[in-house]
Motif scaffolding. Sequence first.
Motif: not given
Length: 212
Positions: A99-119, A195-198
């Motif tokens: 299977p061909v892997a789908e291209e992952v689109v980078p999240v450049e604007d953090p306001t468009v996602i839920d960053t709660e719990g992101l460390t 220690g962190a997600r990122i």
Amino acid sequence: MATVGKPSFLPDRYDDVSHDRRYVGTRRSARSSLSLFAPIGIALGAVIVLVVGGMWFVDRSDDYLALDEAQLPVISGDVSDSADSDGAIEEPVVIEEEPVAEEVVPVEDPTVIDTEGLTLTILNGTATAGLAARANERLSVIGWPEATATNADSTDVKQSVVAYSEAADEAIALGIAQTLGVGADSVVQTSAYPGARITIVLGADYLDTAST
């Protein structure tokens, strides 16, 4: 004496038959010129019937003759090698496409996602003081959560790394890498930083915008 140039016959009972008839015994009137085209007309009619019949047959049988390429097995190897020593024919090998892997689109604007719990953790892998804190400021000013900024165990890291542990965070890691000017080839999935997600490790290739 018979007239010169015309055939003469002895009188018989056919002499009294009306001349309007086309056939009188062995004496026949001249054929019409249209009768010469009768064989041609019959031949053309037969050709038309054959052509129309052939087209109808092909149209009706087209669905039955079509082959579905997806159902055809792909056989690899030499056919001569498909039989074992006992003469039994082995089953053909079907090669499945990966299977061909789908291209992952980078999240450049953090306001468009839920960053709660992101460390986030930023490690300074160089001898430049305050590098991690300034990188943290570059991220927080556009909406990323405040990171834990500290020094790495080593100060001679050559290449920066943006690490994530869960596949769901790949787009976030790519977006953070773009914001910091780190290449996408430096984004890796690993469990080395629990220690962190990122976790961002700044190396000698990192461009400190505050110092330029």
